[in-house]
Design an enzyme around this catalytic site. Structure first.
Site, mmCIF file in Angstrom:
data_model
loop_
_atom_site.group_PDB
_atom_site.id
_atom_site.type_symbol
_atom_site.label_atom_id
_atom_site.label_comp_id
_atom_site.label_asym_id
_atom_site.label_seq_id
_atom_site.Cartn_x
_atom_site.Cartn_y
_atom_site.Cartn_z
ATOM 1 N N GLU A 1 -0.059 -6.120 -3.907
ATOM 2 C CA GLU A 1 0.668 -5.188 -3.605
ATOM 3 C C GLU A 1 1.006 -4.790 -2.252
ATOM 4 O OE1 GLU A 1 1.713 -0.703 -3.050
ATOM 5 O OE2 GLU A 1 -0.118 -1.996 -2.243
ATOM 6 N N ASP B 1 -7.766 2.799 -1.074
ATOM 7 C CA ASP B 1 -5.963 2.205 -1.283
ATOM 8 C C ASP B 1 -6.254 0.784 -1.744
ATOM 9 O OD1 ASP B 1 -3.655 1.407 -1.518
ATOM 10 O OD2 ASP B 1 -2.950 1.865 0.549
HETATM 11 ZN ZN LIG Z 1 -1.990 1.147 -2.224
#
Ligand SMILES: [Zn+2]
Length: 339
Positions: free
Chosen positions: A214, A180
């Protein structure tokens, strides 16, 4: 795709400390002459890619920033108390190797442990202690037993700390921290390489935003040009009990903590996946927000959808499979090349 991904995973980039990872991406995207690269003021990478048409410019985004830590306090015993960067539980990095990045550019290695780590000393407390900030510390691989000795190493409050990714690729599985969202960045690069080497162009003018904040909620809130009509966020799909996503598929997320995504764009992506026989799932992520929503919240007037590879044990020791990465890259390709 895997070679780039491995290199990116091994480039530390907790949110707020992403210059190296952005530079790594810049080097990877540079060989494709159709892409015009620039760094935003915020430190993200924006690639402008002219298409066959320009009446409905598109954008895709994926993020290189990851979870991590920052030095909150240099303790009297010379060890470090951290504050978390991003949303995760301390037990997911307990026992992990880590690197402290000093202001002067030095790196000090260490490991992240419970304060009362030894079973032979603390007995059952080791299992029972709450994994809270005050109960966890970085044990530095340096001869320090006082805060002064640690300061002499050049360590200060505010220094970034990155946890070891422990990248391992075998049998098609990719196991690492921070898939991620580095896995998705790799799928974007693969799509660019495939289209460029085939001598093609995207159907519409396209912008690729490699975002860098993010995990703390505002990555893609800035950086995209005003004329963009659609934004596809490419980010990991959440795998677990009750979820439809899997490590062998790409997922389309129709709703997460931020509410539903754009119905029309989501359906367009489903149609593309059906047409091109891309293995995909449709899913809802219960505790999740994306850079697509960050742009919406910032006032972006675009259609937003979210796709990405299935990642098991997200914000923990993550794993995906090459099949999910290939599915995502093919989906991005279909989106870029079709009307
Ligand atoms: Zn992410």
């Amino acid at each position: 795709m895997l070679e780039f991904l491995s290199g990116l995973l091994n480039t530390p980039s907790p949110a707020g400390f992403t210059d190296q990872a952005i530079a790594f991406c810049e080097t990877a995207f540079k060989p494709f002459p159709d892409l015009k690269l620039k760094r935003t003021q915020k430190g993200a990478l924006l690639a402008a890619w002219p298409g066959e048409k320009n009446d409905s410019p598109r954008a895709l985004t994926a993020h290189v920033d990851t979870l991590g830590g920052m030095v909150k306090e240099i303790k009297a015993n010379g060890r470090l108390q951290l504050t978390r960067i991003g949303g995760f539980a301390w037990n997911t990095v307990e026992g992990e190797g880590c690197t402290v990045f000093t202001r002067r550019g030095d790196q000090v290695r260490g490991s992240f442990l419970l304060n009362k780590a030894s079973t032979h000393v603390y007995g059952s407390e080791v299992g029972k202690a709450e994994r809270e900030d005050e109960n966890m510390e970085v044990r530095l691989d340096a001869r320090t037993q006082t805060s002064g000795e640690t300061q002499d190493l050049g360590i200060e409050i505010g220094d970034f700390v990155a946890f070891d990714p422990r990248v391992e690729i075998r049998e098609g599985f990719v196991r690492s921290r921070h898939l991620d969202d580095k896995a998705s960045v790799a799928t974007l690069l693969a799509a660019v390489k495939a289209i460029s080497e085939a001598g093609l162009k995207p159907r519409q003018d396209t912008f690729l935003l490699i975002s860098n904040y993010e995990e703390v909620g505002h990555g893609a809130s800035a950086g995209l040009p005003q004329n963009v009509c659609e934004l596809v966020a490419v980010d990991m799909a959440a795998v677990g009990d009750g979820q439809n996503s899997s490590e062998f598929h790409a997922s389309l997320c129709v709703k997460d903590s931020g509410g539903p995504y754009h119905h029309g764009l989501s359906n367009h992506l489903r149609d593309l996946a059906d047409k091109h026989k891309i293995p995909y799932m449709v899913d809802i992520y219960p505790y999740y927000g994306s850079d697509g929503e960050a742009y919406w919240r910032a006032g972006g007037d675009v259609a937003v959808a979210l796709i990405g590879p299935g990642v098991d044990a997200s914000h923990n020791y993550e794993r995906t499979h090459t099949e999910a990465l290939v599915a995502t890259a093919n989906w991005v390709l279909a989106y870029l090349l079709e009307d």
